[in-house]
Design a protein around this motif. Structure first.
Motif, PDB file in Angstrom:
ATOM      1  N   GLY A   1      95.935 100.728   8.100  1.00  0.00           N
ATOM      2  CA  GLY A   1      95.725 100.410   9.516  1.00  0.00           C
ATOM      3  C   GLY A   1      94.616 101.263  10.102  1.00  0.00           C
ATOM      4  N   ASN A   2      93.691 100.626  10.785  1.00  0.00           N
ATOM      5  CA  ASN A   2      92.596 101.318  11.482  1.00  0.00           C
ATOM      6  C   ASN A   2      92.860 101.201  12.977  1.00  0.00           C
ATOM      7  N   TRP A   3      93.276 102.297  13.558  1.00  0.00           N
ATOM      8  CA  TRP A   3      93.636 102.260  14.989  1.00  0.00           C
ATOM      9  C   TRP A   3      92.414 102.289  15.902  1.00  0.00           C
ATOM     10  N   LYS A   4      91.230 102.484  15.317  1.00  0.00           N
ATOM     11  CA  LYS A   4      89.999 102.565  16.122  1.00  0.00           C
ATOM     12  C   LYS A   4      90.206 103.569  17.267  1.00  0.00           C
ATOM     13  N   MET A   5      89.655 103.292  18.470  1.00  0.00           N
ATOM     14  CA  MET A   5      89.781 104.267  19.568  1.00  0.00           C
ATOM     15  C   MET A   5      91.000 103.908  20.419  1.00  0.00           C
TER      16      MET A   5
ATOM     17  N   GLY B   1      81.605 103.832   6.696  1.00  0.00           N
ATOM     18  CA  GLY B   1      80.781 102.619   6.698  1.00  0.00           C
ATOM     19  C   GLY B   1      81.380 101.429   7.409  1.00  0.00           C
ATOM     20  N   HIS B   2      82.377 101.664   8.286  1.00  0.00           N
ATOM     21  CA  HIS B   2      82.907 100.537   9.063  1.00  0.00           C
ATOM     22  C   HIS B   2      81.741  99.896   9.826  1.00  0.00           C
ATOM     23  N   SER B   3      81.789  98.587  10.002  1.00  0.00           N
ATOM     24  CA  SER B   3      80.652  97.910  10.654  1.00  0.00           C
ATOM     25  C   SER B   3      80.458  98.393  12.084  1.00  0.00           C
ATOM     26  N   GLU B   4      81.545  98.860  12.713  1.00  0.00           N
ATOM     27  CA  GLU B   4      81.375  99.370  14.080  1.00  0.00           C
ATOM     28  C   GLU B   4      80.596 100.682  14.080  1.00  0.00           C
ATOM     29  N   ARG B   5      80.532 101.369  12.936  1.00  0.00           N
ATOM     30  CA  ARG B   5      79.693 102.557  12.794  1.00  0.00           C
ATOM     31  C   ARG B   5      78.313 102.156  12.280  1.00  0.00           C
TER      32      ARG B   5
ATOM     33  N   TYR C   1      86.106  94.855   2.021  1.00  0.00           N
ATOM     34  CA  TYR C   1      85.191  93.774   2.419  1.00  0.00           C
ATOM     35  C   TYR C   1      85.633  93.259   3.778  1.00  0.00           C
ATOM     36  N   GLU C   2      84.783  93.474   4.778  1.00  0.00           N
ATOM     37  CA  GLU C   2      85.115  93.058   6.140  1.00  0.00           C
ATOM     38  C   GLU C   2      83.952  92.268   6.734  1.00  0.00           C
ATOM     39  N   PRO C   3      84.014  90.938   6.659  1.00  0.00           N
ATOM     40  CA  PRO C   3      82.949  90.161   7.304  1.00  0.00           C
ATOM     41  C   PRO C   3      82.930  90.486   8.800  1.00  0.00           C
TER      42      PRO C   3
ATOM     43  N   ALA D   1      84.497  88.307  11.373  1.00  0.00           N
ATOM     44  CA  ALA D   1      85.954  88.106  11.326  1.00  0.00           C
ATOM     45  C   ALA D   1      86.711  89.250  11.994  1.00  0.00           C
ATOM     46  N   ILE D   2      86.014  90.343  12.307  1.00  0.00           N
ATOM     47  CA  ILE D   2      86.708  91.523  12.844  1.00  0.00           C
ATOM     48  C   ILE D   2      87.048  91.315  14.323  1.00  0.00           C
ATOM     49  N   GLY D   3      88.333  91.312  14.603  1.00  0.00           N
ATOM     50  CA  GLY D   3      88.798  91.208  15.986  1.00  0.00           C
ATOM     51  C   GLY D   3      88.558  89.865  16.640  1.00  0.00           C
TER      52      GLY D   3
ATOM     53  N   TYR E   1      90.622  93.370   1.726  1.00  0.00           N
ATOM     54  CA  TYR E   1      90.005  92.441   2.681  1.00  0.00           C
ATOM     55  C   TYR E   1      90.339  92.927   4.090  1.00  0.00           C
ATOM     56  N   GLY E   2      89.388  92.819   5.014  1.00  0.00           N
ATOM     57  CA  GLY E   2      89.652  93.147   6.417  1.00  0.00           C
ATOM     58  C   GLY E   2      88.977  92.166   7.338  1.00  0.00           C
ATOM     59  N   GLY E   3      89.630  91.845   8.436  1.00  0.00           N
ATOM     60  CA  GLY E   3      89.083  90.915   9.434  1.00  0.00           C
ATOM     61  C   GLY E   3      90.151  89.954   9.877  1.00  0.00           C
ATOM     62  N   SER E   4      90.787  90.278  11.033  1.00  0.00           N
ATOM     63  CA  SER E   4      91.797  89.403  11.639  1.00  0.00           C
ATOM     64  C   SER E   4      92.992  89.108  10.730  1.00  0.00           C
ATOM     65  N   VAL E   5      93.368  90.098   9.917  1.00  0.00           N
ATOM     66  CA  VAL E   5      94.596  89.919   9.119  1.00  0.00           C
ATOM     67  C   VAL E   5      95.797  90.080  10.047  1.00  0.00           C
ATOM     68  N   ASN E   6      96.785  89.203   9.877  1.00  0.00           N
ATOM     69  CA  ASN E   6      98.020  89.300  10.665  1.00  0.00           C
ATOM     70  C   ASN E   6      99.197  88.858   9.787  1.00  0.00           C
TER      71      ASN E   6
ATOM     72  N   LEU F   1      92.632  95.938   5.111  1.00  0.00           N
ATOM     73  CA  LEU F   1      92.306  96.909   6.155  1.00  0.00           C
ATOM     74  C   LEU F   1      92.517  96.163   7.473  1.00  0.00           C
ATOM     75  N   VAL F   2      93.394  96.695   8.293  1.00  0.00           N
ATOM     76  CA  VAL F   2      93.891  95.953   9.456  1.00  0.00           C
ATOM     77  C   VAL F   2      93.585  96.721  10.734  1.00  0.00           C
ATOM     78  N   GLY F   3      92.975  96.046  11.698  1.00  0.00           N
ATOM     79  CA  GLY F   3      92.689  96.683  12.978  1.00  0.00           C
ATOM     80  C   GLY F   3      93.777  96.383  13.993  1.00  0.00           C
ATOM     81  N   GLY F   4      93.562  95.363  14.806  1.00  0.00           N
ATOM     82  CA  GLY F   4      94.455  95.052  15.926  1.00  0.00           C
ATOM     83  C   GLY F   4      95.928  94.982  15.554  1.00  0.00           C
ATOM     84  N   ALA F   5      96.232  94.380  14.419  1.00  0.00           N
ATOM     85  CA  ALA F   5      97.644  94.185  14.049  1.00  0.00           C
ATOM     86  C   ALA F   5      98.271  95.437  13.434  1.00  0.00           C
TER      87      ALA F   5
HETATM   88  C1  PEP Z   1      88.856  96.469  11.371  1.00  0.00           C
HETATM   89  O1  PEP Z   1      88.382  96.910  12.404  1.00  0.00           O
HETATM   90  O2  PEP Z   1      88.722  97.108  10.323  1.00  0.00           O
HETATM   91  C2  PEP Z   1      89.566  95.194  11.418  1.00  0.00           C
HETATM   92  C3  PEP Z   1      89.773  94.569  10.299  1.00  0.00           C
HETATM   93  O3  PEP Z   1      89.959  94.741  12.667  1.00  0.00           O
HETATM   94  P1  PEP Z   1      90.885  93.442  12.971  1.00  0.00           P
HETATM   95  O4  PEP Z   1      92.016  93.466  11.996  1.00  0.00           O
HETATM   96  O5  PEP Z   1      91.318  93.661  14.377  1.00  0.00           O
HETATM   97  O6  PEP Z   1      90.009  92.256  12.785  1.00  0.00           O
END
Ligand code: PEP
Length: 249
Positions: A9-13, A92-96, A162-164, A167-169, A206-211, A228-232
């Motif tokens: 889980g990536n809690w971001k900010m 190397g997160h895309s937000e960085r 791999y995070e397109p 697809a993130i958020g 895989y990362g990007g809108s996984v729920n 790799l999971v952000g929001g969820a």
């Molecule tokens: C992320 O920021 O690494 C990510 C995958 O975010 P989300 O799950 O919210 O798309």
């Protein structure tokens, strides 16, 4: 080679001290699924407190500086993360890469610094929407892998995510076939660059809108070893079903 599933889980900010109860609930839920490795990467400010609140749990940073110390106001070095109790770090997160202009060389230097500090690394790659639409996604991502991968490393301590970017958020996800193609291409590239033994051991997330609804399908795709999971990842109610899906595969 059986690679253990890995859900991070990536809690971001996001997250104040009050969020530690949620982290404890997440790690408690994960304990029921011993076949899955689970980690949370909260903001720097919560790492020490989360380690104390959930002893033995895998807690990580979301970034680190490439230097071990020095005049870099506002930055956090990999040995500092380790000192706070972290066992891993995302680099190397895309937000960085996008928001802070990080190049492949920067990401590689950060990954090397993290490994030298004894941390495990999750190294992110992923293409923007225009590149996906132009048909160049695989070439783009493989170039990122080539440029960001450390020269010498323990494959058990380095995972690729791999995070397109598109697809993130966003709620958008690639097709399962596209995910499998990309992960297969990344594993082949890892084989070329790090050797086939390393490529067999390394996990590709895989990362990007996984729920909870799409996790089983995405994690069941070829060469996908976790998510790799952000929001969820912010609540146990949303994150636990993803861990459960990983355990069911
Ligand atoms: C992320 O920021 O690494 C990510 C995958 O975010 P989300 O799950 O919210 O798309």
């Amino acid at each position: 080679m059986t690679r253990r599933k890995y859900v991070v889980g990536n809690w971001k900010m996001n997250g104040l001290i009050a969020a530690l109860d949620e982290a404890k609930a997440i790690f408690a839920a994960a304990e029921a699924h011993s076949s899955v490795d689970v980690a949370l990467c909260p903001p720097f400010t919560l790492i020490g407190a989360m380690v104390a609140a959930a002893p033995g749990a895998a807690v990580g940073g979301q970034d680190c500086h490439a230097s071990a110390s020095g005049a870099f106001t506002g930055s956090v070095a990999a040995p500092m993360l380790a000192d706070a109790g972290a066992s891993l770090v995302i680099v190397g997160h895309s937000e960085r890469r996008e928001g802070f202009d990080e190049s492949d060389a920067d990401v590689r230097a950060k990954a090397e610094a993290a490994l030298a500090a004894g941390l495990s690394v999750i190294l992110c790659v992923g293409e923007p929407r225009a590149v996906r639409e132009s048909g160049g996604a695989i070439a783009y991502v493989l170039a990122q892998v080539a440029g960001s991968l450390p020269g010498d490393f323990d494959p058990a301590r380095l995972a690729i995510a791999y995070e397109p970017i598109w697809a993130i958020g966003t709620g958008l996800v690639p097709t399962v076939a596209d995910v499998a193609d990309m992960h297969g291409a990344i594993r082949a590239k890892l084989g070329e660059q790090a050797g086939s033994d390393a490529a067999r051991v390394m996990r590709i997330l895989y990362g990007g809108s996984v729920n909870g609804e799409n996790a089983a399908e995405l994690l069941g795709a070829g060469d996908v070893d976790g998510a790799l999971v952000g929001g969820a990842s912010l609540t146990a109610a949303k994150f636990a079903p993803i861990v459960e899906a990983a355990a069911s595969l």
